[in-house]
Enzyme design. Structure first.
Site, PDB file in Angstrom:
ATOM      1  N   CYS A  97     -15.910  -3.351 -21.222  1.00  0.00           N
ATOM      2  CA  CYS A  97     -17.597  -3.128 -21.113  1.00  0.00           C
ATOM      3  C   CYS A  97     -17.922  -1.669 -20.370  1.00  0.00           C
ATOM      4  CB  CYS A  97     -17.792  -4.498 -20.397  1.00  0.00           C
ATOM      5  SG  CYS A  97     -17.242  -4.502 -18.540  1.00  0.00           S
ATOM      6  N   CYS A 124     -17.776  -6.031 -12.121  1.00  0.00           N
ATOM      7  CA  CYS A 124     -16.839  -6.269 -13.224  1.00  0.00           C
ATOM      8  C   CYS A 124     -17.017  -7.888 -13.606  1.00  0.00           C
ATOM      9  CB  CYS A 124     -15.582  -6.022 -12.756  1.00  0.00           C
ATOM     10  SG  CYS A 124     -14.246  -6.629 -13.705  1.00  0.00           S
ATOM     11  N   ASP A 182       0.781  -1.315   0.047  1.00  0.00           N
ATOM     12  CA  ASP A 182      -0.074  -0.100  -0.044  1.00  0.00           C
ATOM     13  C   ASP A 182       0.858   1.242  -0.027  1.00  0.00           C
ATOM     14  OD1 ASP A 182      -2.549   1.253  -0.131  1.00  0.00           O
ATOM     15  OD2 ASP A 182      -3.264   0.946   1.781  1.00  0.00           O
ATOM     16  N   CYS A 240     -15.924   0.761  -0.613  1.00  0.00           N
ATOM     17  CA  CYS A 240     -16.737   0.524  -1.791  1.00  0.00           C
ATOM     18  C   CYS A 240     -16.355  -0.368  -2.553  1.00  0.00           C
ATOM     19  CB  CYS A 240     -16.797   2.135  -2.420  1.00  0.00           C
ATOM     20  SG  CYS A 240     -17.831   2.076  -3.711  1.00  0.00           S
ATOM     21  N   CYS A 249     -19.989   3.490 -11.190  1.00  0.00           N
ATOM     22  CA  CYS A 249     -19.191   4.430  -9.948  1.00  0.00           C
ATOM     23  C   CYS A 249     -20.162   5.527  -9.650  1.00  0.00           C
ATOM     24  CB  CYS A 249     -18.201   4.926 -10.553  1.00  0.00           C
ATOM     25  SG  CYS A 249     -17.281   6.015  -9.440  1.00  0.00           S
ATOM     26  N   CYS A 252     -17.371  -0.644  -8.058  1.00  0.00           N
ATOM     27  CA  CYS A 252     -16.584  -1.043  -9.370  1.00  0.00           C
ATOM     28  C   CYS A 252     -16.154  -2.270  -9.512  1.00  0.00           C
ATOM     29  CB  CYS A 252     -15.533   0.069  -9.684  1.00  0.00           C
ATOM     30  SG  CYS A 252     -14.315  -0.115  -8.424  1.00  0.00           S
ATOM     31  N   CYS A 306     -13.836   9.252  -4.784  1.00  0.00           N
ATOM     32  CA  CYS A 306     -14.160   8.119  -4.744  1.00  0.00           C
ATOM     33  C   CYS A 306     -14.959   7.702  -3.282  1.00  0.00           C
ATOM     34  CB  CYS A 306     -12.884   7.150  -4.802  1.00  0.00           C
ATOM     35  SG  CYS A 306     -13.145   5.453  -4.428  1.00  0.00           S
ATOM     36  N   CYS A 359     -17.845  -0.784 -14.893  1.00  0.00           N
ATOM     37  CA  CYS A 359     -17.406   0.019 -13.669  1.00  0.00           C
ATOM     38  C   CYS A 359     -17.417   1.317 -13.709  1.00  0.00           C
ATOM     39  CB  CYS A 359     -15.962  -0.530 -13.512  1.00  0.00           C
ATOM     40  SG  CYS A 359     -14.809  -0.028 -14.743  1.00  0.00           S
TER      41      CYS A 359
END
Length: 267
Positions: free
Chosen positions: A145, A200, A88, A193, A152, A196, A165, A148
């Site tokens: 596609c 998928c 991270d 969240c 959102c 998205c 976000c 997402c």
């Protein structure tokens, strides 16, 4: 050169024995990056108000444990092996490193998508001055596609402003705007969240092989979990859950919006 290629293969095989199937090598500035994927998807919980990545033990702890073990193994083969472990927060873009190491493609949701585990993967890596042969990016791409992008709720995937976000909003300190409050209420997340990712089509039929991400799951929180707890007690009870890192006040604020419709956290 042959010796280092053999070392590289040994590292990958050792990681696989630990249950870490995907490992790749790339460059990070003038150093080597050994990149690993940690699949975490456990299940969809209908009434959850948490992002799936927070259900189990905090991934920072899990990744550090696995990578420390892998580094100990490498050091037995390469005594002067010096390293730093990251997951991270780091000076590097972890998604870009994983992509360049051949571990997946980057989707329209700006996440790494692995061929087997989709985007439900954590990325951990080792930075070292020891030189290894690099792997190469995959040639494929996502299905385009745009599900997402359409799903959102904040338009982040179009604007590229990830401070907007929904996951970021649930972790935001300070005052929320009326629009931000409405987004939290309407989408039902107290922390994080998954919208998205959940839409998928490349995230179908997956489950984590890592035991730590399948055990002791907490899929929902309520204000009753935290009201009356001292900060010390809160940290003691929830120190191994990723949703706790911002502290209880942020959680209580979000839960108040979900449970009462207004920002009025109770103590």
């Amino acid at each position: 050169m042959y010796r280092m290629k053999k070392m590289k293969n040994k590292i990958k095989k050792f990681a696989q024995k630990q249950g870490i199937e995907y490992c790749g090598f790339t460059k990070a500035d003038d150093k080597s990056a050994i990149v690993f994927l940690f699949p975490y998807f456990s299940k969809y919980e209908k009434n959850s108000n948490l992002s799936i990545y927070t259900y189990a033990k905090d991934y920072h702890i899990v990744i550090k444990d696995y990578l420390t073990k892998i580094c100990s193994y490498i050091k037995k083969m390469i005594p002067d092996f010096n390293y730093k472990i990251y997951s991270d927060i780091s000076p590097y873009n972890d998604i870009e490193l994983a992509y360049r190491a051949g571990l997946g493609i980057i989707g329209k949701n700006h996440l790494l998508i692995n061929e087997k585990y989709g985007s439900f993967v954590f990325i951990g890596y080792i930075i070292t001055e020891t030189a290894f042969d690099i792997d190469f990016p995959l040639s494929g791409e996502c299905l385009n596609c745009r599900k997402c992008v359409k799903a959102c709720p904040t338009g982040t995937l179009l604007s590229g402003d990830f401070s907007k976000c929904l996951s970021s909003l649930t972790q935001k300190k300070g005052e929320l705007t009326d629009t931000e409050k409405a987004l939290i209420r309407e989408n039902g997340y107290a922390f994080g969240c998954d919208i998205c990712q959940s839409v998928c089509p490349m995230n179908l039929n997956i489950t984590t092989p890592i035991p730590e991400f399948k055990e002791n799951l907490k899929t929902k929180i309520t204000s009753g979990d935290f009201i009356g707890l001292s900060n010390k007690t809160f940290k003691k009870l929830y120190k191994e859950k990723a949703f706790s890192w911002r502290g209880k006040q942020i959680l209580l604020r979000n839960l108040s919006l979900l449970e009462n419709g207004e920002e009025n956290p109770q103590e």
